[in-house]
Structures are given as C-alpha cells and as structure tokens.
Design a protein around this motif. Sequence first.
Motif, PDB file in Angstrom:
ATOM      1  N   GLN A   6       0.555  -1.141  -0.038  1.00 15.79           N
ATOM      2  CA  GLN A   6       0.118   0.032   0.078  1.00 15.79           C
ATOM      3  C   GLN A   6       0.751   1.252   0.094  1.00 15.79           C
ATOM      4  O   GLN A   6       0.569   2.313  -0.544  1.00 15.79           O
ATOM      5  CB  GLN A   6      -1.002   0.068   1.124  1.00 15.79           C
ATOM      6  CG  GLN A   6      -2.024   0.957   1.157  1.00 15.79           C
ATOM      7  CD  GLN A   6      -2.915   1.088   0.084  1.00 15.79           C
ATOM      8  OE1 GLN A   6      -3.398   0.155  -0.272  1.00 15.79           O
ATOM      9  NE2 GLN A   6      -2.944   2.107  -0.781  1.00 15.79           N
ATOM     10  N   GLU A   7       1.957   1.235   0.770  1.00 15.02           N
ATOM     11  CA  GLU A   7       3.114   2.252   0.737  1.00 15.02           C
ATOM     12  C   GLU A   7       3.504   2.575  -0.612  1.00 15.02           C
ATOM     13  O   GLU A   7       3.772   3.691  -1.095  1.00 15.02           O
ATOM     14  CB  GLU A   7       4.076   2.200   1.840  1.00 15.02           C
ATOM     15  CG  GLU A   7       5.053   3.211   1.838  1.00 15.02           C
ATOM     16  CD  GLU A   7       5.881   2.853   2.957  1.00 15.02           C
ATOM     17  OE1 GLU A   7       7.260   3.460   2.816  1.00 15.02           O
ATOM     18  OE2 GLU A   7       5.828   2.259   3.862  1.00 15.02           O
ATOM     19  N   ASP A   8       3.854   1.472  -1.331  1.00 14.19           N
ATOM     20  CA  ASP A   8       4.354   1.653  -2.672  1.00 14.19           C
ATOM     21  C   ASP A   8       3.375   2.175  -3.637  1.00 14.19           C
ATOM     22  O   ASP A   8       3.662   3.165  -4.503  1.00 14.19           O
ATOM     23  CB  ASP A   8       4.994   0.361  -3.076  1.00 14.19           C
ATOM     24  CG  ASP A   8       5.992  -0.132  -2.457  1.00 14.19           C
ATOM     25  OD1 ASP A   8       6.850   0.682  -1.989  1.00 14.19           O
ATOM     26  OD2 ASP A   8       6.422  -1.520  -2.401  1.00 14.19           O
ATOM     27  N   VAL A   9       2.262   1.886  -3.446  1.00 14.26           N
ATOM     28  CA  VAL A   9       0.948   2.247  -4.326  1.00 14.26           C
ATOM     29  C   VAL A   9       0.630   3.726  -4.272  1.00 14.26           C
ATOM     30  O   VAL A   9       0.819   4.552  -5.138  1.00 14.26           O
ATOM     31  CB  VAL A   9      -0.372   1.296  -4.007  1.00 14.26           C
ATOM     32  CG1 VAL A   9      -1.572   2.035  -4.764  1.00 14.26           C
ATOM     33  CG2 VAL A   9      -0.238   0.042  -4.579  1.00 14.26           C
ATOM     34  N   ASN A  10       0.687   4.159  -2.865  1.00 12.93           N
ATOM     35  CA  ASN A  10       0.715   5.528  -2.632  1.00 12.93           C
ATOM     36  C   ASN A  10       1.677   6.424  -3.069  1.00 12.93           C
ATOM     37  O   ASN A  10       1.401   7.215  -3.458  1.00 12.93           O
ATOM     38  CB  ASN A  10       0.184   5.765  -1.035  1.00 12.93           C
ATOM     39  CG  ASN A  10      -0.956   5.093  -0.618  1.00 12.93           C
ATOM     40  OD1 ASN A  10      -1.815   4.914  -1.184  1.00 12.93           O
ATOM     41  ND2 ASN A  10      -0.901   4.646   0.833  1.00 12.93           N
ATOM     42  N   ASP A  11       2.928   5.682  -3.014  1.00 12.86           N
ATOM     43  CA  ASP A  11       4.135   6.509  -3.444  1.00 12.86           C
ATOM     44  C   ASP A  11       3.973   6.846  -4.828  1.00 12.86           C
ATOM     45  O   ASP A  11       4.301   7.785  -5.387  1.00 12.86           O
ATOM     46  CB  ASP A  11       5.222   5.706  -2.913  1.00 12.86           C
ATOM     47  CG  ASP A  11       6.630   6.550  -3.261  1.00 12.86           C
ATOM     48  OD1 ASP A  11       6.554   7.650  -3.373  1.00 12.86           O
ATOM     49  OD2 ASP A  11       7.758   5.824  -3.269  1.00 12.86           O
ATOM     50  N   LEU A  12       3.670   5.748  -5.614  1.00 13.50           N
ATOM     51  CA  LEU A  12       3.577   5.630  -6.958  1.00 13.50           C
ATOM     52  C   LEU A  12       2.641   6.939  -7.339  1.00 13.50           C
ATOM     53  O   LEU A  12       2.736   7.870  -8.309  1.00 13.50           O
ATOM     54  CB  LEU A  12       3.138   4.669  -7.679  1.00 13.50           C
ATOM     55  CG  LEU A  12       2.873   4.447  -9.286  1.00 13.50           C
ATOM     56  CD1 LEU A  12       4.174   4.964  -9.822  1.00 13.50           C
ATOM     57  CD2 LEU A  12       2.466   2.959  -9.678  1.00 13.50           C
ATOM     58  N   ALA A  13       1.182   7.070  -6.728  1.00 14.47           N
ATOM     59  CA  ALA A  13       0.323   8.178  -6.904  1.00 14.47           C
ATOM     60  C   ALA A  13       0.922   9.268  -6.620  1.00 14.47           C
ATOM     61  O   ALA A  13       0.175  10.360  -7.496  1.00 14.47           O
ATOM     62  CB  ALA A  13      -0.854   7.778  -5.829  1.00 14.47           C
ATOM     63  N   THR A  14       1.789   9.740  -5.870  1.00 12.04           N
ATOM     64  CA  THR A  14       2.371  11.061  -5.717  1.00 12.04           C
ATOM     65  C   THR A  14       2.914  11.343  -7.101  1.00 12.04           C
ATOM     66  O   THR A  14       2.958  12.813  -7.184  1.00 12.04           O
ATOM     67  CB  THR A  14       3.415  11.059  -4.658  1.00 12.04           C
ATOM     68  OG1 THR A  14       4.731  10.418  -5.072  1.00 12.04           O
ATOM     69  CG2 THR A  14       2.717  10.612  -3.323  1.00 12.04           C
ATOM     70  N   PHE A  15       3.526  10.616  -7.977  1.00 16.66           N
ATOM     71  CA  PHE A  15       3.558  10.957  -9.348  1.00 16.66           C
ATOM     72  C   PHE A  15       2.845  10.992 -10.279  1.00 16.66           C
ATOM     73  O   PHE A  15       2.945  11.167 -11.671  1.00 16.66           O
ATOM     74  CB  PHE A  15       4.965   9.996  -9.759  1.00 16.66           C
ATOM     75  CG  PHE A  15       6.097  10.025  -8.885  1.00 16.66           C
ATOM     76  CD1 PHE A  15       7.147  11.108  -9.065  1.00 16.66           C
ATOM     77  CD2 PHE A  15       6.252   9.106  -7.922  1.00 16.66           C
ATOM     78  CE1 PHE A  15       8.341  11.113  -8.111  1.00 16.66           C
ATOM     79  CE2 PHE A  15       7.465   9.008  -7.089  1.00 16.66           C
ATOM     80  CZ  PHE A  15       8.473   9.963  -7.283  1.00 16.66           C
ATOM     81  N   GLY A  16       1.563  10.816  -9.883  1.00 17.55           N
ATOM     82  CA  GLY A  16       0.325  10.945 -10.828  1.00 17.55           C
ATOM     83  C   GLY A  16       0.049   9.720 -11.287  1.00 17.55           C
ATOM     84  O   GLY A  16      -1.031   9.678 -12.410  1.00 17.55           O
ATOM     85  N   TYR A  17       0.818   8.405 -11.240  1.00 20.47           N
ATOM     86  CA  TYR A  17       0.190   7.250 -11.711  1.00 20.47           C
ATOM     87  C   TYR A  17      -0.436   6.293 -11.033  1.00 20.47           C
ATOM     88  O   TYR A  17      -0.188   6.081  -9.763  1.00 20.47           O
ATOM     89  CB  TYR A  17       1.441   6.315 -12.406  1.00 20.47           C
ATOM     90  CG  TYR A  17       2.315   7.340 -13.229  1.00 20.47           C
ATOM     91  CD1 TYR A  17       1.939   7.747 -14.573  1.00 20.47           C
ATOM     92  CD2 TYR A  17       3.757   7.902 -12.765  1.00 20.47           C
ATOM     93  CE1 TYR A  17       2.525   8.422 -15.521  1.00 20.47           C
ATOM     94  CE2 TYR A  17       4.286   8.759 -13.990  1.00 20.47           C
ATOM     95  CZ  TYR A  17       3.637   8.982 -14.820  1.00 20.47           C
ATOM     96  OH  TYR A  17       4.516   9.769 -15.954  1.00 20.47           O
ATOM     97  N   LYS A  18      -1.274   5.468 -11.359  1.00 23.81           N
ATOM     98  CA  LYS A  18      -2.145   4.395 -10.732  1.00 23.81           C
ATOM     99  C   LYS A  18      -1.280   3.072 -11.139  1.00 23.81           C
ATOM    100  O   LYS A  18      -0.693   2.860 -11.869  1.00 23.81           O
ATOM    101  CB  LYS A  18      -3.680   4.220 -11.253  1.00 23.81           C
ATOM    102  CG  LYS A  18      -4.305   3.398 -10.766  1.00 23.81           C
ATOM    103  CD  LYS A  18      -5.708   2.961 -11.430  1.00 23.81           C
ATOM    104  CE  LYS A  18      -6.687   4.206 -11.282  1.00 23.81           C
ATOM    105  NZ  LYS A  18      -8.032   3.881 -11.682  1.00 23.81           N
ATOM    106  N   GLN A  19      -1.517   2.362  -9.789  1.00 24.01           N
ATOM    107  CA  GLN A  19      -0.701   1.011  -9.890  1.00 24.01           C
ATOM    108  C   GLN A  19      -1.550  -0.004 -10.771  1.00 24.01           C
ATOM    109  O   GLN A  19      -2.591  -0.372 -10.460  1.00 24.01           O
ATOM    110  CB  GLN A  19      -0.557   0.369  -8.383  1.00 24.01           C
ATOM    111  CG  GLN A  19       0.120  -0.894  -8.378  1.00 24.01           C
ATOM    112  CD  GLN A  19       1.540  -0.731  -8.403  1.00 24.01           C
ATOM    113  OE1 GLN A  19       2.269   0.179  -7.964  1.00 24.01           O
ATOM    114  NE2 GLN A  19       2.322  -1.651  -9.505  1.00 24.01           N
TER     115      GLN A  19
END
Length: 505
Positions: A6-19
């Motif tokens: 979940q932390e990795d998914v949220n981290d990716l979202a900060t760059f504008g991308y969905k996992q």
Amino acid sequence: MSDQHQEDVNDLATFGYKQHLHRSLGSFSSFAAGYSYISVLTGMFELFGFGYAFGGPRIFWTWLVVWIGQMMVAFCFAELASRYPIAGSVYQWSKQLNGAIASWITGWVMLVGDVVTVAAVAIAMQIVLPAIWSGFEVFKNTTQNAVFLGIVVLILTTLLNMSGVHIMSIVNNIGVAAELVGVTVFVILLIFHTQRGPAVVLHSMGAGAGVPGSSFLGGGAALLLAVIMPAYVMYGFDTACTLAEETKDPRRKGPRAILTALAAAGLGGALLLLFAIMASPTLNPTKLGVAGLPYVIEAALGTTLGKIMLVDVAVAIFVCTLAIQTATIRLTFAMARDNNLPFGHLLSRVSHKANSPIFPAIVSGVVAALILVVNFGKPQIFTIVTSVAIVLVYIAYFVVTGSLLFKRGKTGMNEKGNGGLFSLGKWGPVVNGVAFLYGILMSINLIWPRSSIYGSGVDAWGGLIFVVAVIAVGFVYYQTVQRHKSARLGIVLDHRADSDSDIID
C-alpha cells in the motif's frame, strides 16, 4: 494488501500514476534484471576478440577504466532511483529533471538504442550454438543462420515477456544464477590452466600496430579502440530500476540493485579477462583477435568441457536478450502512458491476465526481428546500426547525469539523504561531474568515424550520420506532432492516479 504494498502504491500515486503492473519482485530479481542486461559472458564471448586485436593484454586496463566510469554513472542513477521509483528509469528521471522536449528526446534515443540492442544480442547465439552442436547450423550461410537463430530467440523472449513479469523474472533469475556460477567456474578453471603471470597485462604484444597514431602515448590511439569493447558490455544497469513499479520497496531496493549489478559484472569480467589472457595458448593479436574467447576456453578446457561451459554462455545470451527486451517494453510502456508515443492508449494497456504490457512486447519483438533481416542484404549496415545503438544509450545517460549535475548546483539534491534516501552526500558534485564528463568523452570516442568499426569510405561516417538522423527525426517529430499531443492529453486516463477507470484486456 500488505502495508509495504500500500505504501508503494501511494508512493507511485504522488507522481500521478495508478498502480497497474504487478508488484512482486524482490531484491534478487531487481539485481538480476540489471545484471542480465550487462551479461559479462555475452559481451566477452561476442567482443573479446575485437578488443584484444587493438589492445592486446592491456585490454584489461581498458576494462577497469570503463568500470570506474560507469560506477560513477551508477552512483548518480542510484540517487535518482531512490527519489523517482517509476517504470522507465532513464526516461522518467529525465522527465523529473528536465523540460518536456529533453525528456522526450532522452526516451526516444534510449528506445531506439534498446530495441536495436535486443537484435544485436539475439544474433550472438551464432557464436556459441553451432559450436555446441552442428544441428544448430540450419543454414550453410553464416549470416543467414545467425539471423535465423536470432529470430528464434526473439520469438521465445517475446512469448516470455507476454506471459508476465512473474514468469519472466523466474526465467531471468535462473539464467542469472547460472551465469554467476558460470563466470566463477570459468575463472577457477582458467586459474588452473594459466601459462604466464599477471604482469602480461602490462604489454601490448604488438596489438593495434596498424592503427593510425598507434604510437601516440604508447599506443593511445589503439587503446581508444580497445576501450570500446568494455564500453559495449557495461551498460544497461539502469534496467534494475526500469522495473521499479513491479519491485517491492523500490526506493531502497532499486539503488542497491543498480550498484551491485554493475559491481558484480565489473569484478567478474575483470577476473575472467585477466585469467583468459594468462591461460591463452597464444597472445598473438592477429590470431586471438579473430578466434576470441571461445578459442581460449576450448584450448584450456578441452572440447567436451568447453562445450558444456558454452551451454552456460548460451543461457546467458538468452537471458540477456530477455532482459533487454523487458527494459524496452517498460520504456515503451512508460512513454506511451504519458501519451508520448503514437497509439499511447494501446501501448500502455496492461493485461489483467499477465499483469504486463502485451503490445509493447509484440512490437519490440517484431521490430528487432526486422532489424536482423537487414543483415541479409548488407551486413555492414547492421554493424553500423548496432554500434550506434550503444552510442544512443550513452547519450541518454549523459543527458541524465548532466541534468542531475545542473539541478545539484542550482537547487541541491537532498545531499543528506533524508528519509533513508540513497545519497552521495558531499561527494555528490564530484562523482556527478566525473560521470557527466566520462559520458561525453566515451560518446565521442564511440561515434568517432573509424573504418575499424563502421567500415571504409562513407560507411566510416555511418555512426555519426545515424545518430544525427535519429536525434533530428525525434526532434522534428516532437515539434510537429508530439509537443501538441503531450500538452493536450497528458497521462493516459486509465493510468491517472485520480481516475476511477480501469484497463481491460
């Protein structure tokens, strides 16, 4: 869903991308992706003879020079990997550091370089398979047989990449483990068959005597040609982070994977190179420059054991092709997801069944196969394009290290490594500066018009012409088509972090 995921998914979202990609890779898989792209056994068996013909035993020192230079680049990439854990590595890092056009050109030249390198490595099967078993000589014509074997390899790697990152990584991990064991066994066996001491690497044995300016600085002109061999081998370590969105905790695992992949490849290659020279029955550049490393292995280990070890080399070539195509696919996916390629929505589509981009796998395999077919008509064209592919990758590398150096001087680079980020600290500007300078000088050396690499006459300028053409075409396309498209569309809707839509097969 684990807390880390979940932390990795949220981290990716900060760059504008969905996992959307399947995040399942661990430390060894990440390391293996970078190591298999470099693939010491593939590079050594394909290019040892070329380097030895110009450098003789002193080629050992050219290996060390390139290793140190690339380690400086790897340290810079490790910093970027910890800050921007996004699929596409070099393209994404350039995007975060530069404006739109610079990042697009970086991705474009890297993409061309990668897809051509896929073809170049696949064709290397011709070096080992017929030597293992005559049944692999399907065509009497060597060129035709090399193309045939290369296309078969591309079909298999494309199917594996289409099956998903899990299966691909299993095959790649097994292959890398086999290569690591193979390099170790090669070195140990060669140690027991040495015919001279390590001081031999201080001598040229007359190698490169016919190169213009070969007497300059004790054979400097010839060594500039010899250094191309390790330069052709030790790159692609950024692949360890092009799978960032499929790696668990990529901010920490990515930097470590980059550095350990290049460190292991550099050390293994240096030892293999040293003991192969010490064990070779002859040091004559004319003979060894043509016969290459397979001759040394067979002479030292005998035909039976030599063929057994060549099987390991064939495995290394296969997983090297697999890893390079995987990197090409992720780069294509990353650019398409940003609407930075034609048919972006299609090329960025992720299969629910395989949790992997399918169309980039098919396109990269077909394009690489078409590049091989060019070899039927005029092999020199293939040599030019293959050589220039490496130059394009080096250009993409120094654009990134140069951009990082500029940002470091202008706004800083979080030198203290807050939050556990990998950081070079106070050594950052020095390491970054050396990496940038190394990249420029090596690119100039690789592209310099030489008949020894590109052929005589007009062909000698083939490298320079091809690089200029690739960059010019990319620039014109961006200004006339892509610039307006990227600005208008942005990230493909299905991939936006704030989108509720999903991607279907």
